[in-house]
Design a protein around this motif. Structure first.
Motif, PDB file in Angstrom:
ATOM      1  N   ILE A  82       0.683  -1.045  -0.040  1.00  0.00           N
ATOM      2  CA  ILE A  82       0.244  -0.198  -0.061  1.00  0.00           C
ATOM      3  C   ILE A  82       1.234   1.051   0.038  1.00  0.00           C
ATOM      4  CG2 ILE A  82      -1.885   1.555   1.539  1.00  0.00           C
ATOM      5  CD1 ILE A  82      -2.708  -1.671   2.401  1.00  0.00           C
ATOM      6  N   ILE A  83       0.898   1.920  -1.193  1.00  0.00           N
ATOM      7  CA  ILE A  83       1.930   2.919  -0.932  1.00  0.00           C
ATOM      8  C   ILE A  83       0.844   4.135  -2.674  1.00  0.00           C
ATOM      9  CG2 ILE A  83       3.678   1.771  -0.833  1.00  0.00           C
ATOM     10  CD1 ILE A  83       4.742   1.795  -3.674  1.00  0.00           C
ATOM     11  N   SER A  84       1.863   5.498  -2.176  1.00  0.00           N
ATOM     12  CA  SER A  84       1.313   6.164  -2.792  1.00  0.00           C
ATOM     13  C   SER A  84       2.197   6.711  -4.211  1.00  0.00           C
ATOM     14  CB  SER A  84       1.094   7.756  -2.530  1.00  0.00           C
ATOM     15  OG  SER A  84       2.333   7.953  -2.068  1.00  0.00           O
ATOM     16  N   LEU A  85       2.175   7.369  -4.947  1.00  0.00           N
ATOM     17  CA  LEU A  85       3.576   7.555  -6.003  1.00  0.00           C
ATOM     18  C   LEU A  85       4.682   8.645  -4.919  1.00  0.00           C
ATOM     19  CD1 LEU A  85       4.331   7.435  -9.229  1.00  0.00           C
ATOM     20  CD2 LEU A  85       2.263  10.047  -9.254  1.00  0.00           C
ATOM     21  N   GLU A  86       3.883   9.302  -4.339  1.00  0.00           N
ATOM     22  CA  GLU A  86       4.480  10.307  -3.569  1.00  0.00           C
ATOM     23  C   GLU A  86       5.548   9.363  -2.932  1.00  0.00           C
ATOM     24  OE1 GLU A  86       6.315  14.589  -2.453  1.00  0.00           O
ATOM     25  OE2 GLU A  86       5.045  13.540  -4.039  1.00  0.00           O
ATOM     26  N   ASP A  87       5.024   8.425  -2.103  1.00  0.00           N
ATOM     27  CA  ASP A  87       6.689   7.489  -1.029  1.00  0.00           C
ATOM     28  C   ASP A  87       7.141   7.264  -2.123  1.00  0.00           C
ATOM     29  OD1 ASP A  87       4.418   7.393   0.698  1.00  0.00           O
ATOM     30  OD2 ASP A  87       3.556   5.396   0.453  1.00  0.00           O
ATOM     31  N   ILE A  88       6.868   6.157  -3.572  1.00  0.00           N
ATOM     32  CA  ILE A  88       7.909   5.986  -4.409  1.00  0.00           C
ATOM     33  C   ILE A  88       8.596   6.965  -4.419  1.00  0.00           C
ATOM     34  CG2 ILE A  88       8.795   5.112  -6.779  1.00  0.00           C
ATOM     35  CD1 ILE A  88       5.737   3.985  -6.267  1.00  0.00           C
ATOM     36  N   ARG A  89       8.549   8.353  -4.845  1.00  0.00           N
ATOM     37  CA  ARG A  89       9.511   9.668  -4.626  1.00  0.00           C
ATOM     38  C   ARG A  89       9.852   9.872  -3.498  1.00  0.00           C
ATOM     39  NH1 ARG A  89       5.283  11.912  -9.282  1.00  0.00           N
ATOM     40  NH2 ARG A  89       6.732  11.540 -11.377  1.00  0.00           N
ATOM     41  N   ILE A  90       9.932   9.834  -2.658  1.00  0.00           N
ATOM     42  CA  ILE A  90      10.249  10.322  -1.133  1.00  0.00           C
ATOM     43  C   ILE A  90      10.879   9.270  -0.468  1.00  0.00           C
ATOM     44  CG2 ILE A  90       9.939  10.063   1.228  1.00  0.00           C
ATOM     45  CD1 ILE A  90       7.224  12.344   0.685  1.00  0.00           C
ATOM     46  N   TYR A  91      10.912   8.038  -0.382  1.00  0.00           N
ATOM     47  CA  TYR A  91      11.435   6.132  -0.447  1.00  0.00           C
ATOM     48  C   TYR A  91      12.041   6.022  -1.296  1.00  0.00           C
ATOM     49  CZ  TYR A  91       8.856   7.773   3.684  1.00  0.00           C
ATOM     50  OH  TYR A  91       8.017   8.516   5.402  1.00  0.00           O
ATOM     51  N   ARG A 135      -8.841   4.031   0.862  1.00  0.00           N
ATOM     52  CA  ARG A 135      -9.971   4.266  -0.091  1.00  0.00           C
ATOM     53  C   ARG A 135      -9.869   6.070  -0.373  1.00  0.00           C
ATOM     54  NH1 ARG A 135     -12.247   0.824  -3.175  1.00  0.00           N
ATOM     55  NH2 ARG A 135     -14.208   2.133  -3.853  1.00  0.00           N
ATOM     56  N   THR A 136     -10.403   6.174   0.958  1.00  0.00           N
ATOM     57  CA  THR A 136     -10.041   7.970   0.740  1.00  0.00           C
ATOM     58  C   THR A 136      -9.318   9.004   0.654  1.00  0.00           C
ATOM     59  OG1 THR A 136     -12.074   7.927   2.619  1.00  0.00           O
ATOM     60  CG2 THR A 136     -10.713   9.921   2.494  1.00  0.00           C
ATOM     61  N   ASP A 137      -8.159   8.022   1.476  1.00  0.00           N
ATOM     62  CA  ASP A 137      -6.767   7.959   1.226  1.00  0.00           C
ATOM     63  C   ASP A 137      -6.232   8.695  -0.533  1.00  0.00           C
ATOM     64  OD1 ASP A 137      -6.490   8.906   4.019  1.00  0.00           O
ATOM     65  OD2 ASP A 137      -5.070   7.302   4.182  1.00  0.00           O
ATOM     66  N   PHE A 138      -6.535   7.300  -1.114  1.00  0.00           N
ATOM     67  CA  PHE A 138      -5.709   6.281  -2.304  1.00  0.00           C
ATOM     68  C   PHE A 138      -6.718   8.079  -3.425  1.00  0.00           C
ATOM     69  CE2 PHE A 138      -4.744   3.072  -1.639  1.00  0.00           C
ATOM     70  CZ  PHE A 138      -2.942   3.110  -2.200  1.00  0.00           C
ATOM     71  N   LEU A 139      -7.896   8.484  -3.441  1.00  0.00           N
ATOM     72  CA  LEU A 139      -8.828   9.362  -3.588  1.00  0.00           C
ATOM     73  C   LEU A 139      -8.401  10.530  -4.084  1.00  0.00           C
ATOM     74  CD1 LEU A 139     -12.716   7.783  -3.225  1.00  0.00           C
ATOM     75  CD2 LEU A 139     -10.506   7.728  -5.247  1.00  0.00           C
ATOM     76  N   SER A 140      -7.676  11.064  -2.382  1.00  0.00           N
ATOM     77  CA  SER A 140      -7.526  12.207  -1.536  1.00  0.00           C
ATOM     78  C   SER A 140      -6.000  12.846  -3.005  1.00  0.00           C
ATOM     79  CB  SER A 140      -7.918  12.613  -0.440  1.00  0.00           C
ATOM     80  OG  SER A 140      -6.058  12.151   0.068  1.00  0.00           O
ATOM     81  N   GLU A 141      -4.899  11.852  -3.014  1.00  0.00           N
ATOM     82  CA  GLU A 141      -4.053  11.720  -3.430  1.00  0.00           C
ATOM     83  C   GLU A 141      -3.472  12.307  -5.212  1.00  0.00           C
ATOM     84  OE1 GLU A 141      -0.478  11.206  -1.981  1.00  0.00           O
ATOM     85  OE2 GLU A 141      -0.968  10.280  -0.290  1.00  0.00           O
ATOM     86  N   PHE A 148      -4.611   4.979 -12.103  1.00  0.00           N
ATOM     87  CA  PHE A 148      -5.758   3.838 -11.129  1.00  0.00           C
ATOM     88  C   PHE A 148      -6.395   2.652 -12.451  1.00  0.00           C
ATOM     89  CE2 PHE A 148      -5.994   6.713  -7.931  1.00  0.00           C
ATOM     90  CZ  PHE A 148      -7.095   6.270  -6.885  1.00  0.00           C
ATOM     91  N   LEU A 149      -6.446   1.982 -12.029  1.00  0.00           N
ATOM     92  CA  LEU A 149      -7.198   0.522 -12.798  1.00  0.00           C
ATOM     93  C   LEU A 149      -8.368   0.080 -11.930  1.00  0.00           C
ATOM     94  CD1 LEU A 149      -6.928  -1.533 -15.219  1.00  0.00           C
ATOM     95  CD2 LEU A 149      -4.834  -2.923 -13.699  1.00  0.00           C
ATOM     96  N   ASP A 150      -9.193   0.303 -12.372  1.00  0.00           N
ATOM     97  CA  ASP A 150     -10.649  -0.089 -12.066  1.00  0.00           C
ATOM     98  C   ASP A 150     -10.559  -1.565 -12.416  1.00  0.00           C
ATOM     99  OD1 ASP A 150     -12.958  -1.501 -10.938  1.00  0.00           O
ATOM    100  OD2 ASP A 150     -13.936   0.655 -11.090  1.00  0.00           O
ATOM    101  N   THR A 151     -10.901  -2.856 -11.529  1.00  0.00           N
ATOM    102  CA  THR A 151     -11.242  -3.811 -11.121  1.00  0.00           C
ATOM    103  C   THR A 151     -12.135  -4.848 -10.851  1.00  0.00           C
ATOM    104  OG1 THR A 151      -9.751  -4.307  -9.437  1.00  0.00           O
ATOM    105  CG2 THR A 151      -8.529  -4.056 -11.066  1.00  0.00           C
ATOM    106  N   THR A 152     -12.927  -4.013 -11.036  1.00  0.00           N
ATOM    107  CA  THR A 152     -14.443  -4.584 -10.822  1.00  0.00           C
ATOM    108  C   THR A 152     -15.012  -5.131 -11.551  1.00  0.00           C
ATOM    109  OG1 THR A 152     -14.691  -2.175  -9.565  1.00  0.00           O
ATOM    110  CG2 THR A 152     -16.642  -4.208  -9.583  1.00  0.00           C
ATOM    111  N   HIS A 153     -15.124  -5.325 -12.346  1.00  0.00           N
ATOM    112  CA  HIS A 153     -15.158  -6.409 -13.740  1.00  0.00           C
ATOM    113  C   HIS A 153     -14.150  -6.587 -14.707  1.00  0.00           C
ATOM    114  CE1 HIS A 153     -18.994  -4.830 -12.405  1.00  0.00           C
ATOM    115  NE2 HIS A 153     -18.902  -4.153 -12.913  1.00  0.00           N
ATOM    116  N   LEU A 154     -13.149  -7.129 -14.076  1.00  0.00           N
ATOM    117  CA  LEU A 154     -12.034  -7.953 -14.758  1.00  0.00           C
ATOM    118  C   LEU A 154     -11.418  -9.055 -14.059  1.00  0.00           C
ATOM    119  CD1 LEU A 154      -9.882  -4.814 -16.021  1.00  0.00           C
ATOM    120  CD2 LEU A 154     -11.696  -5.704 -17.104  1.00  0.00           C
TER     121      LEU A 154
END
Length: 173
Positions: A82-91, A135-141, A148-154
């Motif tokens: 569970i990481i964000s794009l910002e995590d990759i840039r920081i760490y 979910r809220t955190d990811f949407l606010s980044e 994002f890749l919606d996998t609901t129906h894949l």
């Protein structure tokens, strides 16, 4: 051919492990590194990486060291955490100096599906309310919505194909 590093992210219960395993099986020389597994290596004194900066840094340092070792030996690397794009840039800025392509994907699904998947996990692996927080955190980044890749129906094989083929998941420095 250039090696790749795949960062597979998303809220708990979205299918990161399933997708990462399927992706690793499709690539000729690959390794799959679970951030959760790395974070649970300390036997005593274990801290949750979302509650401790030190624990999060320790996981990242181990992820980077393992990634660099596998790249050196010509493996593609799949990192599931569970990481964000910002995590990759920081760490992980030192990964940008490697001769690799990096892809970042946030797996996403309908909230109801996501919550139900979490409930099917063993009791000690369930994240409960944390699923909704994530979910809220990811949407606010900012700046990561294109990943994002919606996998609901894949099906998992279709998710893997999308990750491998879509150029939109490439991370630019």
């Amino acid at each position: 051919m250039t090696n790749r590093i795949y960062f597979i992210s998303g809220p708990a219960g979205v299918g990161k492990s399933t997708t990462s395993t399927a992706l690793a099986e499709r690539i000729k020389r690959s390794t799959y590194i679970s951030g959760d597994l790395i974070s649970h290596l300390p036997v005593s004194g274990h801290e949750k990486p979302w509650e401790s900066v030190q624990a999060k840094k320790l996981v990242w340092e181990n992820l980077i060291a393992l990634t660099k070792n596998f790249i050196k030996y010509d493996f593609d690397v799949i990192i599931d955490w569970i990481i964000s794009l910002e995590d990759i840039r920081i760490y992980a800025p030192e990964l940008f100096s490697l001769d690799v392509e990096m892809k970042f994907v946030i797996l996403w699904t309908d909230e109801k599906v996501n919550v139900n998947r979490d409930k099917t996990r063993s009791e000690n692996e369930q994240m409960g309310e944390r699923v909704k927080i994530l979910r809220t955190d990811f949407l606010s980044e900012k700046n990561q919505h294109p990943y994002f890749l919606d996998t609901t129906h894949l099906e998992p094989k279709d998710v893997v194909t999308s990750i491998m083929e879509e150029e939109s998941y490439l991370i630019e420095l």
